[in-house]
Design an enzyme around this catalytic site. Structure first.
Site, short mmCIF file in Angstrom:
data_model
loop_
_atom_site.label_atom_id
_atom_site.label_comp_id
_atom_site.label_asym_id
_atom_site.label_seq_id
_atom_site.Cartn_x
_atom_site.Cartn_y
_atom_site.Cartn_z
N GLU A 254 39.78 53.04 -3.47
CA GLU A 254 40.42 52.87 -2.16
C GLU A 254 40.25 51.44 -1.66
O GLU A 254 41.14 50.88 -1.02
CB GLU A 254 39.85 53.91 -1.17
N ASN B 121 30.08 60.53 -1.12
CA ASN B 121 30.80 59.44 -0.47
C ASN B 121 31.55 60.05 0.71
O ASN B 121 32.57 60.70 0.53
CB ASN B 121 31.80 58.81 -1.48
N GLU C 184 36.04 57.05 -12.05
CA GLU C 184 36.86 57.82 -11.12
C GLU C 184 38.34 57.58 -11.41
O GLU C 184 38.91 56.58 -10.97
CB GLU C 184 36.56 57.38 -9.68
N LYS D 67 33.17 58.66 3.00
CA LYS D 67 34.35 57.89 3.42
C LYS D 67 34.36 57.74 4.95
O LYS D 67 33.30 57.64 5.56
CB LYS D 67 35.63 58.55 2.91
N SER E 181 37.64 64.90 -7.32
CA SER E 181 37.79 66.34 -7.04
C SER E 181 36.75 67.20 -7.74
O SER E 181 37.06 68.29 -8.20
CB SER E 181 39.22 66.80 -7.37
N HIS F 266 35.21 50.84 -5.17
CA HIS F 266 35.91 52.13 -5.07
C HIS F 266 37.42 51.87 -5.10
O HIS F 266 37.90 50.86 -4.56
CB HIS F 266 35.51 52.83 -3.76
N GLY G 24 40.61 62.97 -4.41
CA GLY G 24 41.15 63.59 -3.20
C GLY G 24 42.44 64.35 -3.43
O GLY G 24 43.13 64.73 -2.47
C1 PEP Z 1 35.64 59.61 -4.19
O1 PEP Z 1 36.32 59.18 -3.28
O2 PEP Z 1 34.75 58.90 -4.69
C2 PEP Z 1 35.90 60.97 -4.68
C3 PEP Z 1 35.46 61.31 -5.86
O3 PEP Z 1 36.63 61.79 -3.84
P1 PEP Z 1 36.98 63.35 -4.08
O4 PEP Z 1 35.74 64.03 -4.56
O5 PEP Z 1 37.41 63.84 -2.73
O6 PEP Z 1 38.08 63.39 -5.09
#
Ligand code: PEP
Length: 254
Positions: free
Chosen positions: A97, A9, A167, A11, A212, A95, A173
């Site tokens: 976000e 992803n 998630e 972003k 992460s 997601h 992040g």
């Molecule tokens: C995400 O935004 O789907 C995600 C898992 O981000 P990160 O790997 O940066 O934590």
């Protein structure tokens, strides 16, 4: 045996030049990968560029969002049929976000899943709790509710064509990863929620972990019985990091 799936992803990141070296690096590394589905989700405007770069390869293309509508007066939106039309296979929906910053409700996510499925896309349905909710012991209630909305809007059989991404919002992040045990617990819970409706669908649905994930922690997460891949944010922006996770997923297949 569920085939692992690792999806990047991106972003709000990328440029024509950066995308080209990233995608060519990923495609090059994928030559040595077997038994894993790999995809990338660039911002909308770069989808045609990445589609061209990935033409005739196994790299799957996905978007990070789509409209619940097919056409009409919805300024600024992108319909799932348009994504399908330009060669996308996946679309990330719900997601955290988008839920937190753009007000997407469980019902809107369910409607988007419906639209994406009718257009022939595979939704990557994101679910997960905030830190506050985890500390209040509400993880299961939150995830149950997020899933229930999509089950009631689309039916359990729809999950034959959906990938789920667990998630935990507190791990996205932040550099703070859920432990393999914490992640496995919720993944097993998700599968159990689906099994209450249909045991076969529950067994076959692929559930990614996201939050992460990096080459250094991927193997132990992916070794968990109910973790079938990863949705990768930050680490998907460097081909070597992303490929390191893809290799860890391929290693689980043996
Ligand atoms: C995400 O935004 O789907 C995600 C898992 O981000 P990160 O790997 O940066 O934590």
């Amino acid at each position: 045996m569920r085939k692992p799936i690792v999806v990047g992803n991106w972003k709000l990141n990328g440029s024509s030049a950066d995308n080209e070296s990233l995608v060519l690096g990923v495609i090059d590394g994928m030559r040595e990968l077997n038994g894993v589905d790999v995809g990338v989700c660039p911002p909308f405007v770069y989808l045609p560029q990445v589609e061209k770069l990935a033409e005739a390869t196994d790299l799957g293309l996905g978007a990070q969002n789509c409209s619940e509508h097919d056409s009409g007066a919805f300024t600024g939106e992108v319909a799932p049929r348009m994504l399908h039309d330009i060669g996308a296979r996946y679309v990330i929906l719900g997601h955290s976000e988008r839920r937190a910053m753009y007000g997407e409700t469980d019902e809107m996510v369910s409607d988007k899943v419906k639209a994406a499925l009718s257009a022939g896309l595979t939704p990557i349905l994101c679910v997960g709790e905030t830190l506050e909710q985890r500390e209040a012991d509400e993880t299961e209630a939150v995830v149950r509710q997020q899933l229930a909305a999509v089950i009631s809007g689309n039916g359990i059989q729809a999950f034959e064509h959906i990938v789920i991404a667990y998630e935990p919002v507190w791990a996205i992040g932040t550099g703070r990863t859920a432990s393999p045990e914490q992640a496995q617990e919720v993944h097993a819970f998700i599968r159990g929620q689906l099994a209450d409706h249909d045991a076969n669908v529950a067994q076959s649905v692929r559930i990614q972990y996201g939050g992460s994930m990096k080459p250094g922690n991927a193997a132990e997460l992916l070794a968990q019985p109910d973790i079938d891949g990863g949705l990768i944010g930050g680490a998907s922006l460097k081909s070597e990091d992303f490929l390191g996770i893809c290799r860890a997923a391929a290693d689980t297949v043996g």
